[in-house]
Design a protein around this motif. Structure first.
Motif, mmCIF file in Angstrom:
data_model
loop_
_atom_site.group_PDB
_atom_site.id
_atom_site.type_symbol
_atom_site.label_atom_id
_atom_site.label_comp_id
_atom_site.label_asym_id
_atom_site.label_seq_id
_atom_site.Cartn_x
_atom_site.Cartn_y
_atom_site.Cartn_z
ATOM 1 N N VAL A 96 0.840 -1.201 0.000
ATOM 2 C CA VAL A 96 0.000 0.000 0.000
ATOM 3 C C VAL A 96 0.876 1.253 0.000
ATOM 4 N N ASP A 97 2.093 1.155 0.517
ATOM 5 C CA ASP A 97 3.032 2.280 0.429
ATOM 6 C C ASP A 97 3.248 2.698 -1.023
ATOM 7 N N THR A 98 3.373 1.728 -1.910
ATOM 8 C CA THR A 98 3.580 2.008 -3.334
ATOM 9 C C THR A 98 2.391 2.761 -3.909
ATOM 10 N N LEU A 99 1.175 2.324 -3.533
ATOM 11 C CA LEU A 99 -0.036 2.966 -4.049
ATOM 12 C C LEU A 99 -0.175 4.385 -3.493
ATOM 13 N N LEU A 100 -0.004 4.529 -2.196
ATOM 14 C CA LEU A 100 -0.153 5.850 -1.572
ATOM 15 C C LEU A 100 0.972 6.789 -1.983
ATOM 16 N N GLY A 101 2.099 6.214 -2.405
ATOM 17 C CA GLY A 101 3.212 7.031 -2.867
ATOM 18 C C GLY A 101 2.893 7.789 -4.136
ATOM 19 N N GLN A 102 1.801 7.419 -4.804
ATOM 20 C CA GLN A 102 1.424 8.085 -6.058
ATOM 21 C C GLN A 102 0.310 9.105 -5.870
ATOM 22 N N VAL A 103 -0.055 9.369 -4.607
ATOM 23 C CA VAL A 103 -1.027 10.431 -4.345
ATOM 24 C C VAL A 103 -0.465 11.379 -3.287
ATOM 25 N N TYR A 109 -7.087 8.696 8.059
ATOM 26 C CA TYR A 109 -7.866 7.440 8.070
ATOM 27 C C TYR A 109 -8.232 7.043 6.653
ATOM 28 N N ALA A 110 -8.593 5.778 6.499
ATOM 29 C CA ALA A 110 -9.069 5.300 5.208
ATOM 30 C C ALA A 110 -10.218 4.326 5.421
ATOM 31 N N LEU A 111 -11.073 4.264 4.420
ATOM 32 C CA LEU A 111 -12.101 3.241 4.355
ATOM 33 C C LEU A 111 -11.818 2.426 3.095
ATOM 34 N N ALA A 112 -11.518 1.145 3.290
ATOM 35 C CA ALA A 112 -11.337 0.265 2.136
ATOM 36 C C ALA A 112 -12.723 -0.154 1.656
ATOM 37 N N PHE A 113 -12.913 -0.147 0.326
ATOM 38 C CA PHE A 113 -14.221 -0.552 -0.213
ATOM 39 C C PHE A 113 -14.040 -1.635 -1.268
ATOM 40 N N SER A 114 -15.056 -2.485 -1.353
ATOM 41 C CA SER A 114 -14.963 -3.712 -2.145
ATOM 42 C C SER A 114 -16.166 -3.880 -3.053
ATOM 43 N N ASP A 115 -15.989 -4.673 -4.107
ATOM 44 C CA ASP A 115 -17.130 -5.158 -4.874
ATOM 45 C C ASP A 115 -18.059 -5.895 -3.916
ATOM 46 N N GLY A 116 -19.349 -5.672 -4.069
ATOM 47 C CA GLY A 116 -20.316 -6.304 -3.173
ATOM 48 C C GLY A 116 -20.706 -5.414 -2.013
ATOM 49 N N GLY A 117 -19.969 -4.296 -1.810
ATOM 50 C CA GLY A 117 -20.383 -3.316 -0.827
ATOM 51 C C GLY A 117 -19.675 -3.384 0.514
ATOM 52 N N TYR A 118 -18.826 -4.389 0.711
ATOM 53 C CA TYR A 118 -18.091 -4.480 1.989
ATOM 54 C C TYR A 118 -17.154 -3.291 2.148
ATOM 55 N N THR A 119 -17.060 -2.821 3.400
ATOM 56 C CA THR A 119 -16.105 -1.761 3.719
ATOM 57 C C THR A 119 -15.440 -2.086 5.046
ATOM 58 N N THR A 120 -14.258 -1.535 5.265
ATOM 59 C CA THR A 120 -13.615 -1.622 6.574
ATOM 60 C C THR A 120 -12.695 -0.422 6.741
ATOM 61 N N LEU A 124 -4.466 5.405 8.576
ATOM 62 C CA LEU A 124 -3.416 5.392 7.549
ATOM 63 C C LEU A 124 -2.127 4.773 8.079
ATOM 64 N N ALA A 125 -1.866 5.014 9.363
ATOM 65 C CA ALA A 125 -0.640 4.486 9.963
ATOM 66 C C ALA A 125 -0.581 2.962 9.918
ATOM 67 N N ASP A 126 -1.738 2.308 9.818
ATOM 68 C CA ASP A 126 -1.769 0.846 9.735
ATOM 69 C C ASP A 126 -1.728 0.338 8.308
ATOM 70 N N LEU A 127 -1.808 1.269 7.357
ATOM 71 C CA LEU A 127 -1.728 0.887 5.944
ATOM 72 C C LEU A 127 -0.364 1.215 5.349
ATOM 73 N N THR A 128 0.463 1.918 6.119
ATOM 74 C CA THR A 128 1.761 2.384 5.621
ATOM 75 C C THR A 128 2.894 1.778 6.447
#
Ligand SMILES: Nc1nc2c(c(=O)[nH]1)N[C@H]1C(S)=C(S)[C@@H](COP(=O)(O)O)O[C@H]1N2
Ligand SMILES: [Mo]
Length: 201
Positions: A96-103, A109-120, A124-128
């Motif tokens: 995820v560091d690679t992905l966030l490095g491009q923004v 904070y972040a909300l991950a979202f999925s096909d089917g509607g799931y979110t969690t 950010l500190a736990d994604l980096t």
């Protein structure tokens, strides 16, 4: 005939493995499937991964663009809130560091979202810092649809419900907001080593 005391008979998991199992968890050999709904089927032609929300410029990768990003192998233990732990799982994907490095974003904070509607939701500190990946392979093979294929989030230091299957993106947020299970009684953060299973734990 038995001059070896009972406690030393049979094969025992070694102390190193025991130290890898969080409180209240037991080790499984199989790989259970836990899904709150049916397995969505999105063709790779229609798949994309997006970073949106509190970001200067939203970013979006097609499947081919995503697969062209640098990837790495990940070997890790995973811990489900329903009390199974699986040791030594092997994945491959993009940090995820690679992905966030491009923004460009200061969102905490972040909300991950999925096909089917799931979110969690996740800080950010736990994604980096090398702690989270978007993975597309498991055990050397493309990630099976039941386990989140074509791609899922992998955040192994938190309970496995944070590892959103069929993930399609991250919405960057100015504040924390509960996702699917967090709105249904699960802990807002979910540290398995602190047994943060349910709200209030
Ligand atoms: N999209 C989505 N992701 C999800 C879930 C889900 O229901 N839908 N379940 C979560 C839970 S509770 C767990 S334990 C793991 C299960 O992953 P597995 O089915 O690959 O074991 O996925 C998590 N990610
Ligand atoms: Mo779970």
């Amino acid at each position: 005939m038995s001059f070896i005391s009972r406690g030393f008979q049979g094969r025992r998991r070694d102390a190193g493995d025991a130290a890898r199992v969080p409180p209240g968890q037991h080790v499984v050999a199989d790989f259970p499937v836990l899904s709150a709904g049916p397995t969505p089927r999105t063709s790779l032609d229609h798949w994309s991964f997006s970073i949106e929300g509190l970001v200067d410029e939203p970013r979006r990768w097609s499947w081919d663009e995503f697969r062209a990003l640098p990837a790495e192998p990940v070997a890790t233990d995973i811990h489900c809130v329903t009390k199974w732990t699986k040791l030594g799982t092997r994945w491959e994907g993009v940090s995820v560091d690679t992905l966030l490095g491009q923004v460009s974003s200061a969102a905490p904070y972040a909300l991950a979202f999925s096909d089917g509607g799931y979110t969690t939701n996740l800080p950010l500190a736990d994604l980096t810092g090398g702690k989270a990946w978007v993975v597309y392979a498991y055990d050397g093979a493309p990630l099976a649809p039941a386990h989140g294929g074509p791609a899922r989030l992998l955040v192994p230091h938190l309970y496995f419900w944070k590892s959103a299957k069929w993930v399609r993106g991250l919405r960057l947020m100015p504040h924390d907001a509960p996702g699917f299970w967090e709105s249904n009684g699960y802990h807002i953060y979910g540290d398995p080593w602190k047994e943060q299973r349910y709200a209030g734990d």
